[in-house]
Design a protein around this motif. Structure first.
Motif, PDB file in Angstrom:
ATOM      1  N   MET A   1     -11.942  -4.954   1.270  1.00  0.00           N
ATOM      2  CA  MET A   1     -11.211  -5.910   0.441  1.00  0.00           C
ATOM      3  C   MET A   1     -11.566  -7.322   0.898  1.00  0.00           C
ATOM      4  O   MET A   1     -11.703  -7.585   2.109  1.00  0.00           O
ATOM      5  CB  MET A   1      -9.696  -5.716   0.569  1.00  0.00           C
TER       6      MET A   1
ATOM      7  N   LEU B   1      -7.734  -0.600  -8.031  1.00  0.00           N
ATOM      8  CA  LEU B   1      -7.613   0.062  -6.741  1.00  0.00           C
ATOM      9  C   LEU B   1      -7.725   1.573  -6.903  1.00  0.00           C
ATOM     10  O   LEU B   1      -8.442   2.247  -6.135  1.00  0.00           O
ATOM     11  CB  LEU B   1      -6.275  -0.312  -6.103  1.00  0.00           C
TER      12      LEU B   1
ATOM     13  N   ILE C   1      -9.182   1.826   3.741  1.00  0.00           N
ATOM     14  CA  ILE C   1      -9.249   0.547   3.026  1.00  0.00           C
ATOM     15  C   ILE C   1      -9.011  -0.553   4.052  1.00  0.00           C
ATOM     16  O   ILE C   1      -7.964  -0.589   4.710  1.00  0.00           O
ATOM     17  CB  ILE C   1      -8.195   0.477   1.910  1.00  0.00           C
TER      18      ILE C   1
ATOM     19  N   ALA D   1       0.842  -1.203   0.000  1.00  0.00           N
ATOM     20  CA  ALA D   1       0.000   0.000   0.000  1.00  0.00           C
ATOM     21  C   ALA D   1       0.874   1.249   0.000  1.00  0.00           C
ATOM     22  O   ALA D   1       0.598   2.227  -0.712  1.00  0.00           O
ATOM     23  CB  ALA D   1      -0.929  -0.010   1.206  1.00  0.00           C
TER      24      ALA D   1
ATOM     25  N   LYS E   1      -9.743  -9.589  -4.044  1.00  0.00           N
ATOM     26  CA  LYS E   1      -8.353  -9.987  -4.211  1.00  0.00           C
ATOM     27  C   LYS E   1      -8.253 -11.193  -5.132  1.00  0.00           C
ATOM     28  O   LYS E   1      -9.112 -12.080  -5.057  1.00  0.00           O
ATOM     29  CB  LYS E   1      -7.729 -10.326  -2.851  1.00  0.00           C
TER      30      LYS E   1
ATOM     31  N   LEU F   1     -13.254  -4.361  -3.280  1.00  0.00           N
ATOM     32  CA  LEU F   1     -12.151  -4.903  -4.069  1.00  0.00           C
ATOM     33  C   LEU F   1     -12.026  -6.390  -3.792  1.00  0.00           C
ATOM     34  O   LEU F   1     -11.954  -6.808  -2.633  1.00  0.00           O
ATOM     35  CB  LEU F   1     -10.839  -4.202  -3.722  1.00  0.00           C
TER      36      LEU F   1
END
Length: 614
Positions: A533, A567, A504, A467, A560, A558
């Motif tokens: 996520m 993103l 996030i 990140a 994975k 999101l």
């Protein structure tokens, strides 16, 4: 005593009766008598007789009938002699000792010898002992030794160059003679030497040793390149009025790089790569085609650079079919520039373009190295600084209402920790020249991300590290937490200027779910800019459905593994939908003081406590 040359005669003199009376007059005998005193010189062929004809006491030549050529042969010999005498190349006949038996007018002219010069000197003496160029052997000795033709280049004392070709005479009567042809190639040799000098100059334009690259700044390298260009254009190509402009690819402007002999007003004139109203320079930059102006007074494209200019030559600086700029030279004479000048300048212009490109690569490499160094430092300290932030907010929670002095110190720890990362980014920007960083349309499209504060919550250290590396390239300020409670404390201690523009979180945290984190954050934030996520299809508690029902943006999910562009798109969507988002502060500014807002006071006013949240 008269001397008579006998060609093709036997060893004994011919019968006197066969000699004309004119040859026997004035020999000192009594009138009516004929003297037997004659100096007979015998030669096997007419070729052997040629050198003897130059002697003053030769009264005549006697040839046996068997040696007489046919009438047609005599006529051919006369015509051939006339052609050889007047042909534009030099021609000579040499004997085995390299002595000149015969030479035509052009060779005598090149040798600086008057017509009718007595021969008999060697070929080298005739041309004043020229030098054989390079590794070539003497062409005459080679031809005599091998029986084959041979060539070489000769350089005379007055700086003339000759191409010499020697061939053995194919005759049984004179097997040791040579026919030599000579061509004057001074212009070709000088042009080759000039081309070689131009190529050498081009290689030396930006020829920097590793220690020089290390020691010299960008401006120093540019100055060195400009000095080299001016030196070679003036000394090698004899150009005195020079202007070089570099094309700025994004704007089309032609920026002055080098001006020699150009009026200051003309040098400062703004020009663009456009065929109209930008002079010959703008036309050449737009078309990529060289332009020769023979008379500036009759050329509508010409814009004066110097007051007395009467002609100009302008060529583009091209590399890989891309115009990088232009080079322009001017002269006070009409039609001063020839095709050779154009050829030489175009060759040198390619070397200049290559040198400019090399210089840009060096600048870009230096910028990239500086950026990589700063990225490496930032990557090394990012997670440890996040750990300091996590610990600091934990300690602050325990000291609420106990020690104002300790609280102040903890706030300074928070601010100083954040300043560490900000300072590293600022140093990286200062070490990386802006002109060395290529324009990136994607960065311009994602300008909304610059200086946005992002909190990433995930127990996977690799995710938190990624990140930092990914989002900070877009100018984001990233902080991380590895569990929900840490995230709540980070948000609570990040009010005002340090508040987060997006959060996030993984859907599954060590202490509770991402949805439960969202519910807790709603108690300390008026709007929770949440992004969840999850592994594809993994949502056993239907957290995503519940979060959407509770206000999560429909696109703020999101799955994975996700791509970076996914993103970025989700992050932009959430930030744009956040009603509390304002123009972010400049991330590169040094004047970002801590917020005056007391997060403890804000929490107390809302009636929240640690136990009620966690």
């Amino acid at each position: 005593m008269p001397k008579i040359i006998c060609v093709g005669a036997p060893d004994s003199p011919p019968d006197r009766s066969s000699l004309p009376d004119a040859l026997l007059q004035g020999d000192g005998s009594a009138e009516g008598t004929k003297s037997p005193d004659i100096d007979w010189v015998f030669c096997e062929s007419i070729v052997d007789a040629f050198p003897l004809l130059e002697e003053e006491d030769v009264a005549g030549v006697w040839m046996s009938r068997s040696s007489l050529p046919q009438t047609s042969e005599i006529r051919g010999m006369m015509q051939s002699g006339l052609m050889l005498r007047d042909m534009p190349e030099g021609v000579a006949l040499l004997d085995a000792d390299l002595r000149v038996i015969w030479a035509n007018h052009r060779l005598l002219q090149w040798a600086g010898r008057p017509a009718g010069t007595p021969l008999g000197m060697t070929f080298y003496e005739l041309l004043h002992n020229p030098e054989i160029m390079g590794p070539d052997f003497c062409p005459f000795h080679t031809a005599l030794a091998t029986g084959d033709e041979s060539s070489s280049t000769l350089h005379s004392m007055d700086n003339q160059y000759f191409q010499v070709h020697a061939a053995p005479v194919r005759s049984a009567e004179s097997p040791r003679n040579l026919i030599v042809t000579i061509g004057e190639i001074t212009d070709e040799i000088l042009q080759q030497q000039k081309l070689a000098a131009i190529h050498q100059a081009g290689r030396e334009l930006a020829d920097l040793r590793p220690n020089e690259i290390f020691m010299m700044e960008v401006d120093d390298r540019i100055d060195l390149l400009k000095d080299n260009i001016q030196h070679y254009l003036s000394d090698l190509l004899n150009f005195e009025v020079i202007e070089i402009r570099v094309l700025e690819q994004t704007t089309g402007d032609l920026i002055p790089l080098l001006s020699v002999g150009i009026d200051e007003e003309a040098s400062d004139r703004r020009l663009s790569a456009h065929p109209r109203e930008n002079g010959i320079t703008g036309y050449v930059a737009a078309s990529g085609v060289s332009y020769v102006c023979h008379d500036v007074q009759n050329d509508p494209l010409f814009i004066p650079g110097v007051a007395d200019a009467r002609s100009s030559l302008t060529v583009p600086l091209v590399l890989h079919d891309q115009v990088l700029g232009t080079i322009n030279v001017e002269s006070p004479d009409v039609a001063a520039f020839s095709d050779s000048d154009l050829q030489f300048l175009e060759i040198f212009a390619r070397d200049i373009a290559f040198a400019l490109n090399t210089l840009e690569l060096l600048v870009a490499q230096k910028a990239n190295t500086a950026q990589q160094s700063c990225d490496a430092i930032h990557s090394a300290v990012a997670l440890p600084v996040d750990a300091i932030l996590n610990d600091a907010v934990h300690v602050m929670e325990g000291y609420i209402g106990h020690s104002p002095e300790v609280m102040d110190r903890l706030r300074r720890i928070l601010q100083n920790s954040r300043d560490i990362k900000r300072t590293i980014q600022q140093i990286g920007q200062k070490m990386t020249p802006l002109e060395a960083v290529p324009a990136d349309e994607k960065m311009d499209q994602n300008a909304i991300l610059r200086a946005r504060r992002i909190l990433v919550v995930d127990d996977d250290e690799q995710v938190r590290e990624d990140a930092h590396q990914l989002l900070e390239k877009y100018g984001c300020v990233v902080e991380t937490a590895h569990e929900g409670d840490e995230a709540v404390l980070m948000v609570r201690r990040s009010a005002g200027a340090d508040s987060y523009d997006a959060i996030i979180s993984d859907i599954k945290l060590p202490d509770y779910s991402g949805y439960q984190l969202m519910l807790r954050l709603e108690k300390v934030m008026t709007h929770v800019p949440m992004i969840l996520m999850t592994g594809f299809g993994y949502d056993p508690g239907h957290s995503i459905v519940k979060a959407k029902q509770n206000g999560l943006h429909p696109k703020a999910v999101l799955f994975k593994p996700f791509r970076l562009d996914q993103l970025i798109d989700v992050l932009k969507t959430v930030i744009e939908a956040n009603p509390n988002v304002q123009n972010p502060p400049d991330a590169s500014s040094d004047d970002n003081p801590p917020s005056d807002e007391d997060p403890d006071a804000a929490r107390t006013a809302s009636g929240g406590t640690k136990n009620s949240i966690c």
